[in-house]
Design a protein around this motif. Structure first.
Motif, PDB file in Angstrom:
ATOM      1  N   GLU A 279       0.817  -1.211   0.000  1.00 31.12           N
ATOM      2  CA  GLU A 279       0.000   0.000   0.000  1.00 31.12           C
ATOM      3  C   GLU A 279       0.860   1.274   0.000  1.00 31.12           C
ATOM      4  O   GLU A 279       0.564   2.246  -0.689  1.00 31.12           O
ATOM      5  CB  GLU A 279      -0.921  -0.032   1.240  1.00 31.12           C
ATOM      6  CG  GLU A 279      -1.955   1.056   1.287  1.00 31.12           C
ATOM      7  CD  GLU A 279      -2.894   1.066   0.080  1.00 31.12           C
ATOM      8  OE1 GLU A 279      -3.026   0.045  -0.605  1.00 31.12           O
ATOM      9  OE2 GLU A 279      -3.467   2.137  -0.170  1.00 31.12           O
ATOM     10  N   LYS A 280       1.986   1.220   0.754  1.00 31.62           N
ATOM     11  CA  LYS A 280       2.866   2.382   0.864  1.00 31.62           C
ATOM     12  C   LYS A 280       3.366   2.792  -0.538  1.00 31.62           C
ATOM     13  O   LYS A 280       3.470   3.973  -0.868  1.00 31.62           O
ATOM     14  CB  LYS A 280       4.049   1.993   1.759  1.00 31.62           C
ATOM     15  CG  LYS A 280       4.807   3.164   2.314  1.00 31.62           C
ATOM     16  CD  LYS A 280       5.865   2.661   3.262  1.00 31.62           C
ATOM     17  CE  LYS A 280       6.897   3.751   3.491  1.00 31.62           C
ATOM     18  NZ  LYS A 280       8.073   3.251   4.166  1.00 31.62           N
ATOM     19  N   LEU A 281       3.645   1.784  -1.315  1.00 36.97           N
ATOM     20  CA  LEU A 281       4.156   2.007  -2.666  1.00 36.97           C
ATOM     21  C   LEU A 281       3.086   2.634  -3.558  1.00 36.97           C
ATOM     22  O   LEU A 281       3.338   3.586  -4.309  1.00 36.97           O
ATOM     23  CB  LEU A 281       4.588   0.653  -3.231  1.00 36.97           C
ATOM     24  CG  LEU A 281       5.449   0.671  -4.459  1.00 36.97           C
ATOM     25  CD1 LEU A 281       6.720   1.425  -4.175  1.00 36.97           C
ATOM     26  CD2 LEU A 281       5.770  -0.765  -4.864  1.00 36.97           C
ATOM     27  N   ARG A 282       1.874   2.099  -3.437  1.00 32.33           N
ATOM     28  CA  ARG A 282       0.775   2.630  -4.253  1.00 32.33           C
ATOM     29  C   ARG A 282       0.530   4.102  -3.924  1.00 32.33           C
ATOM     30  O   ARG A 282       0.276   4.922  -4.807  1.00 32.33           O
ATOM     31  CB  ARG A 282      -0.505   1.809  -4.009  1.00 32.33           C
ATOM     32  CG  ARG A 282      -0.401   0.390  -4.535  1.00 32.33           C
ATOM     33  CD  ARG A 282      -0.446   0.366  -6.054  1.00 32.33           C
ATOM     34  NE  ARG A 282      -1.781   0.608  -6.531  1.00 32.33           N
ATOM     35  CZ  ARG A 282      -2.700  -0.332  -6.693  1.00 32.33           C
ATOM     36  NH1 ARG A 282      -2.398  -1.582  -6.465  1.00 32.33           N
ATOM     37  NH2 ARG A 282      -3.906  -0.042  -7.110  1.00 32.33           N
ATOM     38  N   MET A 283       0.623   4.442  -2.638  1.00 33.43           N
ATOM     39  CA  MET A 283       0.435   5.845  -2.206  1.00 33.43           C
ATOM     40  C   MET A 283       1.528   6.715  -2.813  1.00 33.43           C
ATOM     41  O   MET A 283       1.279   7.812  -3.296  1.00 33.43           O
ATOM     42  CB  MET A 283       0.496   5.961  -0.669  1.00 33.43           C
ATOM     43  CG  MET A 283      -0.492   5.105   0.047  1.00 33.43           C
ATOM     44  SD  MET A 283      -2.161   5.668  -0.195  1.00 33.43           S
ATOM     45  CE  MET A 283      -2.169   7.061   0.894  1.00 33.43           C
ATOM     46  N   PHE A 284       2.771   6.202  -2.759  1.00 35.33           N
ATOM     47  CA  PHE A 284       3.913   6.956  -3.295  1.00 35.33           C
ATOM     48  C   PHE A 284       3.707   7.234  -4.794  1.00 35.33           C
ATOM     49  O   PHE A 284       3.935   8.341  -5.279  1.00 35.33           O
ATOM     50  CB  PHE A 284       5.209   6.169  -3.047  1.00 35.33           C
ATOM     51  CG  PHE A 284       6.380   6.646  -3.859  1.00 35.33           C
ATOM     52  CD1 PHE A 284       6.997   7.865  -3.560  1.00 35.33           C
ATOM     53  CD2 PHE A 284       6.867   5.892  -4.922  1.00 35.33           C
ATOM     54  CE1 PHE A 284       8.072   8.315  -4.331  1.00 35.33           C
ATOM     55  CE2 PHE A 284       7.932   6.343  -5.679  1.00 35.33           C
ATOM     56  CZ  PHE A 284       8.538   7.555  -5.391  1.00 35.33           C
ATOM     57  N   ILE A 285       3.248   6.214  -5.508  1.00 33.50           N
ATOM     58  CA  ILE A 285       3.068   6.376  -6.965  1.00 33.50           C
ATOM     59  C   ILE A 285       1.972   7.402  -7.252  1.00 33.50           C
ATOM     60  O   ILE A 285       2.152   8.317  -8.064  1.00 33.50           O
ATOM     61  CB  ILE A 285       2.739   5.016  -7.625  1.00 33.50           C
ATOM     62  CG1 ILE A 285       3.931   4.072  -7.481  1.00 33.50           C
ATOM     63  CG2 ILE A 285       2.366   5.194  -9.093  1.00 33.50           C
ATOM     64  CD1 ILE A 285       3.616   2.624  -7.749  1.00 33.50           C
ATOM     65  N   GLU A 286       0.852   7.250  -6.563  1.00 31.97           N
ATOM     66  CA  GLU A 286      -0.276   8.149  -6.837  1.00 31.97           C
ATOM     67  C   GLU A 286       0.028   9.584  -6.437  1.00 31.97           C
ATOM     68  O   GLU A 286      -0.299  10.524  -7.152  1.00 31.97           O
ATOM     69  CB  GLU A 286      -1.529   7.673  -6.074  1.00 31.97           C
ATOM     70  CG  GLU A 286      -2.197   6.507  -6.773  1.00 31.97           C
ATOM     71  CD  GLU A 286      -3.215   5.800  -5.904  1.00 31.97           C
ATOM     72  OE1 GLU A 286      -3.696   6.402  -4.914  1.00 31.97           O
ATOM     73  OE2 GLU A 286      -3.525   4.627  -6.212  1.00 31.97           O
TER      74      GLU A 286
END
Ligand code: SAM
Length: 414
Positions: A279-286
């Protein structure tokens, strides 16, 4: 009749549409068949591609598992885990539908089941990649050595029209190495042999050299060149020991500096980014990465992984080991050029699932052909893969080991 026609076209393309309605597209792909389209004289060895499913491996003595702690009370999910679970629940019905479509397709099911029996006896035929008796070092290690700028690669190109062959010796690292012929080329570097697909090129270098791919720098006379499809599979940090031993990783902040806008064609580009389920990664990308890269209008494609018996590689609801990965798709445009995404990109926003039997650790299925159908601009699209470990006909591959899966041990003669 339609199924038979679809299946015989699958035997050539490696791509089979299991279902396509106005809202959903479910596609099965056989990576080996897809990759074979890049070669005239060679084909990819299925036993090497699917090596993790070889019967031999399954028969190895199992490593004793740690005994599970009894009656561990279920822990409440923290906020981040809750968002991850919500994403999973959103995709779940589609993933189940996709798996059901596979199980309902007798043609494809019997194809992948046969794969398993082929694998057990195909090993002996693989081409050996070793030329001499040298000590084997990985491409990553060699690229890090002080001698890297001194290493050359010999390309043996077939010039059919001119009725001959040509040997070309060029710099191995920090250099665009091109097979501009319409035939496979063989290459020798130190003690290894590599198979280079027709009309492909690679640039083997580290992150610091990525600016060399920017078209203006490469071809000053053609400032309009750039890429219409940009596929990126970054070495995300995730702390797994297995990953650490396979390749180095990059901190997120380094990925912010990938010059997506400068690599984008003046007609725009379809950007496809492989992500893990963190999830942390998805937040970073978005929140950071896509805004920094200038990527907008995003959508999601699922890659569902199955075993050669058609079952999922793991339980769908297992929190940390989902049997699927995601590809985030978006649209980028050149700095200063403002354009609306095309109708083709809008079509891509339907629910999409790709199903395949996975290859080696972290190897992604070759979906370039599927993506290039949605590319903006003139056809054929100009396509690049960043952090690549293999080459494709018609594509540019960049990374610190783009020849990794090109070693001749991964190939058979046609
Ligand atoms: N898409 C590939 C495939 O299907 O096989 C897998 C790519 S893997 C996730 C990431 C790749 O990035 C690895 O080959 C790794 O060696 C490479 N890499 C790691 N650090 C790098 C760096 N600083 N510069 C260039 N490539 C790097």
């Amino acid at each position: 009749i339609n199924n038979t026609r679809e299946f015989s076209s699958f035997m050539k393309s490696g791509i089979y549409r299991l279902n396509s309605d106005p809202t959903t597209t479910i596609t099965f792909i056989d990576p080996v068949l897809v990759l074979n389209n890049s070669y005239n004289r060679f084909r990819v060895s299925p036993s090497n591609y699917y090596s993790r499913f070889l019967i031999k491996q399954q028969q190895q003595t199992p490593i004793p598992r740690k005994r599970k702690r009894k009656n561990k009370p279920p822990r409440a999910l923290n906020q981040r885990e809750q968002s991850a679970d919500q994403r999973h629940q959103e995709g779940r019905p589609l993933l189940l539908k996709a798996h059901q479509s596979l199980l309902g397709s007798t043609d494809i099911l019997s194809w992948i089941r046969n794969l398993k029996s082929d694998l057990s006896n195909a090993n002996a035929m693989d081409l050996s990649s070793r030329v001499g008796n040298g000590v084997h070092k990985s491409l990553i290690e060699l690229g890090n050595a002080w001698q890297a700028p001194l290493y050359d690669i010999s390309l043996y190109l077939c010039r059919i029209q001119e009725g001959g062959s040509e040997r070309k010796v060029v710099e191995m690292f920090n250099n665009m190495v091109i097979n501009d012929t319409s035939d496979d080329a063989e290459a020798r570097f130190l003690h290894n042999r590599y198979i280079i697909p027709k009309e492909s090129c690679f640039h083997m270098s580290k992150m610091e050299q990525i600016h060399r791919l920017i078209p203006v720098t490469l071809f000053p006379a053609m400032p309009n060149e750039g890429f219409n499809v940009i596929v990126i599979d970054p070495p995300w940090e995730n702390g797994s020991a297995r990953q650490k031993s396979m390749y180095p990783t990059l901190a997120n902040r380094h990925l912010l500096s990938i010059p997506i806008k400068q690599l984008t064609h003046t007609d725009g580009a379809l950007v496809a980014l492989w992500v893990t389920n963190r999830e942390k990664l998805r937040m970073f990308i978005e929140k950071e990465l896509f805004p920094m890269w200038g990527v907008s209008y995003t959508t999601l494609l699922y890659w569902l992984k199955v075993k050669p018996d058609g079952s999922l590689i793991g339980e769908l609801d297992l929190f940390h080991h989902r049997p699927y990965e995601c590809l985030l798709l978006g649209y980028s445009h050149r700095e200063g050029v403002n354009c609306e995404p095309l109708q083709t990109f809008k079509d891509l926003r339907r629910n999409q699932v790709i199903i395949s039997v996975p290859g080696d650790y972290s190897r992604k299925p070759p979906i370039g052909k599927l993506l290039s159908d949605y590319a903006p601009g003139l056809k054929p699209a100009r396509c690049i893969e960043l952090f690549a470990r293999e080459l494709l006909a018609g594509w540019t591959s960049w990374g610190n080991e783009p020849l990794h899966f090109q070693e001749s041990k991964y190939f058979l003669r046609k």
